[in-house]
Every structure is written in C-alpha cells, then in structure tokens.
Design a protein around this motif. Structure first.
Motif, PDB file in Angstrom:
ATOM      1  N   ARG A 276      34.448   8.453  -0.025  1.00 49.49           N
ATOM      2  CA  ARG A 276      35.211   9.659  -0.461  1.00 49.49           C
ATOM      3  C   ARG A 276      36.473   9.870   0.060  1.00 49.49           C
ATOM      4  N   GLU A 279      38.766   7.287  -0.690  1.00 46.35           N
ATOM      5  CA  GLU A 279      39.645   7.652  -1.927  1.00 46.35           C
ATOM      6  C   GLU A 279      40.827   8.521  -1.513  1.00 46.35           C
ATOM      7  N   GLU A 368      36.748  -0.861  -2.370  1.00 45.79           N
ATOM      8  CA  GLU A 368      36.690  -0.187  -3.508  1.00 45.79           C
ATOM      9  C   GLU A 368      37.207  -0.888  -4.438  1.00 45.79           C
TER      10      GLU A 368
END
Length: 514
Positions: A276, A279, A368
C-alpha cells in the motif's frame, strides 16, 4: 490517464526541459579537487569533494589528460602550478573524462562535474532535490519489500519439492537468458569491431592497479551474511537478504503451530502495508521521472555519443536483439504468450526502469505490474522477481562483455604486443556472467563490475573511466532490458506452473504477428 502514459509524457517533458536548460544556462566544469604546488615541481591534491578521491600528485612528469565528450581529440597538459590545473578545468566541459598520468604510479581518473556555483547548477538544484527525494522514496521500499515478499512466497509455496521445482525453473531461466545475452553481445562486437582503430587517446597497455577479481568462491561466500541486521542496513547487500529470506521462509513453512500461522500472518500483514505504501509512492513516478531526465540531459547533453558512436550503436543493437527477438521468441515458444500484449501490460515497469536505471528501485513497480496487469500469482512473483532484480541482469552482462572487448580491440590496434585470444573471449563471457550476478541493482553498477573483468585481462582501468561518458543513457537502456527479462521470466514460470494469465496475454489460437 494510465500510469505508463503519464510516465511517457513526463519522460518527453524531462528531455525537453533538459535540452532547454542546457542551452539557456551557463555551465562550468568542476573537478572537486583542491591543489597546491609542491617543492621540486608537480602538484598535490589537498582536499577532495564530489566525484573525485583525494590523490597525491608529485613530480614534474605528471600529465593531465582530458578526453572531451563531444570531440574526438584529447589535450595533454603538464602540471607544475595550481593555475595549470585550474586553467585546464576552466576550459573543459562538464562531463569530460579526466585522468592524471604519473609514471610508475596509479593513474587518477574522474569525470568533471558541474560547478555548483554555475548558473546551470543553480537552476538544476530544485530538480536535483526532487530527483534525489524520489529515488530515496523508492529505495526506502527495497529492503522491507524483498524480505517480506520472498519470505511470504517461500512459506506459501508449501513442500520442499514445490520450492525446489519453482527454484530450478527460475534459476534455469535466469542463467540461460544471461548466457544468450552475452553471446549476442559478443557476436555483435566481434563482427562490428567498434574498438579497432578508434580514436580514444588511451595510453598503451601497462601495469596498473587492479580491482579485486570476481570468483565463484568469493561470490558464494558473500551470499551468506554474518550479521543479518547489518545486511538489512544496506541496499547493496541484496544477495545476502535474499539468502536470509529464502531460509526464513523455508523453515517458517516447517515450523509447528501456532507459531507458523502467527508469523506468516504477521509477514503477510507487513507485506500488505508495504505494498500500500508502494502504491502511494508510485503515484509520484511521473514527477520523479521528469526531474531525473531533466537533470541528466542538462548535465550531459547529446554530444556524448559522437566520440564513441560505433560503440554505442553496438551496445544498443545488441540490447535490441535480445529484447526484441530472443526474449519474445521464448515467450512465444515456451509460454504461448503474445510478446506484444505482454510488453503493453508491462509498460509501467519498463518506463520506470528506463528513468531510474535501477532494478532494485523499480522492483515495487515490477511486482505490482506483473501481478495486476499480467495476472501472475503472488506465489510466483514474490519468489521470482526479487530474485531476478539481483541476479538476472541480461542487459548488464551483455554490456560488460561488449565494453571489455571494445577496449581490448582498441588496445590491440594501438599496441601490436597485445592480442585478444579465444581463451580471453571465453574468460570475458564467464566473468561477465559472474559479474552480472554479483552486480547491485543500482545505477552504473555494471560499469563498476566491468573493472573486475579488465583486471582479469590485465588491462588498464582508465578505459572504464572513458566509458563513463556514455554510461548513463546506456544504463537506462540495459536496466530496461533487465526488467523486461525479469517480467518474461515470471510469466514463463507461471505458465509452466499451469497459471492463467491476464486476458489477451496468452495465445490460445495460432500464433499471430504480435
């Protein structure tokens, strides 16, 4: 707008901004060294900053040699007074390669940096700060991401038989593609012979201080960390971290309950938080790419290619052959995967690799991209990609092979007593493979490892300093090839494990032109 399109726009904008800054702002060369005269003639370096290391220069026979980025000729100046050196630097361009020749002593090589007080340096300062912060944010993710992803991946694979099967496939792919890249580079440099007759101005072959050699024994010894916490503190210790994470995950899968599930849940939670965080950092990629490219182009310019044009063409052509022919053929034949569709899916990782020149820094984007856009399972990506970012460097292996043979061809053309034998070429191929495995996934690591191969061939190390002039753009290209190979490896391993990839990637019908 999709991330890879934003990155592409940022790359073009960064190139344009760099060209404008280079044309509009005054720039002066700066060596980072302070000098004073010594009795009997010659100079001594009293302090060192920036890219140079302090070195004593005494004796009236010392000569300064400057190779210009944009010009084929060199200049030689005798150093007797500090003013001689200052005048030399003042008349040079930032990025020129400089070394000091001293009979019977190791030579000192450096690349002239941009004077911090020049107008261009002041204008670049905000962009340099933004680029440095962006690189640090990406580097921040490397250690926690590698350790948690590999440990979780190995613990989740299950039995030792499964781990052995996945590991065997991964290592077989990495070694095979690196060797194929080396053979492509070696064949092309032997056919085009860019070093024969090149006007490089390097001195003849002679005794030089040699870098530490790479050997299988030293490589294996360095894999095992004596202190895992010390290894965690340095991004350059990736092989040691991978070794520890593999062991930790392997024995975690064999621990008794309730400890196994507790530790595994903790690692999975840590990995989820780190992803996270990744990201959030990835949203800054277009801005970081803009700053990085603007700084690089404003500092180096485009004249960097002229003196070494055939060498650059050879490297780029070999990288293109490996990336556009060798790897796509493997995707098509082994995995029944459309190379064109897979390249489109991998665009964010490839553009990030090009702009950062670092496999390790690109790793969060690669993980990712391969999982979300490629459809590869976390079980495969968490094992193959962190490992590939450290040991699978096809572009680096190819580059080192071409660079060393290029320099050897030059020395053979200016010194009849030196020859590049068939045995030497075999040694170069073997050492290029070892050096690419041991190279850190950081910018210009391949150039540093090239010193080990030059040492093994008893060639002067200042030749590598000359290649610094064109290293940055070639580093961007070879890192892109490294990441492209990593993603292809993850896809092929996933297919051999029976996984179904993202829609449109796998060729279910007859092969098409993609």
């Amino acid at each position: 707008m999709a991330l890879h399109w934003k990155v592409l726009v940022a790359m073009l904008a960064g190139l344009a901004a760099g060209v404008l800054l280079r044309g509009a702002a005054e720039a002066r060369a700066w060596s980072g060294l302070t000098w004073r005269a010594v009795p009997g003639g010659g100079l001594v370096a009293t302090s060192a900053e920036g890219p140079a290391a302090a070195a004593r220069l005494a004796g009236s026979e010392a000569r300064a040699v400057v190779l210009h980025r944009g010009l084929p000729e060199e200049r030689r100046v005798t150093l007797a007074q500090p003013e001689d050196f200052q005048e030399l630097v003042a008349s040079a361009e930032p990025g020129d390669v400089l070394w000091i020749e001293r009979p019977g002593r190791p030579d000192v090589a450096l690349t002239l940096a941009l004077d911090p007080q020049s107008q261009r340096a002041r204008w670049l300062a905000p962009l340099q700060l933004a680029a440095d912060l962006f690189m640090k944010l990406l580097a921040l993710l490397i250690v926690p991401l590698v350790v948690t992803s590999i440990a979780c991946g190995v613990a989740g694979i299950g039995t030792g038989r499964e781990l052995g099967r996945l590991g065997a496939k991964t290592f077989a792919y990495y070694i095979s593609t690196s060797l194929l890249a080396i053979f492509v580079g070696q064949a092309l440099v032997l056919i085009l012979r860019p070093g024969a007759g090149a006007q490089l101005g390097l001195p003849p072959v002679r005794g030089a201080e040699l870098a530490e050699r790479v050997s299988i024994g030293s490589l294996i010894e360095n894999i095992v960390p004596s202190n895992v916490f010390a290894a965690l503190a340095d991004n350059r210790n990736m092989l040691q971290l991978i070794f520890f994470a593999l062991l930790f995950g392997f024995f975690l899968a064999r621990a008794s309950e309730p400890h196994r599930e507790r530790i595994r849940s903790l690692l999975e939670s840590l990995l989820a938080v780190i992803l996270r965080l990744a990201e959030g950092v990835l949203k800054l990629i277009p801005y970081g790419v803009f700053a990085l490219l603007a700084v690089v182009v404003a500092r180096t310019g485009l004249g960097v290619f002229r003196p070494l044009l055939l060498y650059v063409v050879t490297v780029v052509a070999a990288l293109a052959i490996h990336a556009l022919i060798t790897l796509p053929v493997l995707l098509r034949v082994v995995g029944r995967i459309s190379p064109r569709a897979w390249a489109r899916a991998m665009a964010p990782a490839l553009t990030t690799a090009f702009s950062t020149s670092s496999s390790n820094v690109t790793l969060p984007v690669t993980l990712e991209t391969v999982e979300r856009r490629g459809g590869v399972s976390n079980k495969v990506t968490s094992f193959t990609l962190p490992l590939g970012a450290t040991i699978n460097m096809d572009g680096t292996a190819l580059y080192e092979c071409i660079g060393v043979i290029f320099l050897a061809q030059y020395y053979a053309s200016v010194d009849p007593t030196y020859t590049l034998t068939l045995g030497d070429q075999g040694l170069i191929a073997a050492l290029a493979l070892l050096a690419s495995i041991g190279a850190a996934g950081i910018p210009s690591a391949g150039l540093v490892m090239m010193l080990t191969i030059l040492a093994a061939l008893r060639l002067p190390l200042e030749g590598a300093a000359l290649l610094l002039a064109v290293d940055r753009p070639l580093d961007m290209l070879r890192t892109t090839v490294n990441i492209w190979s990593d993603t292809c490896g993850a896809a092929l391993v996933a297919r051999t494990e029976g996984e179904v990839l993202a829609p449109g990637v796998v060729c279910h019908a007859a092969p098409d032109a993609g």
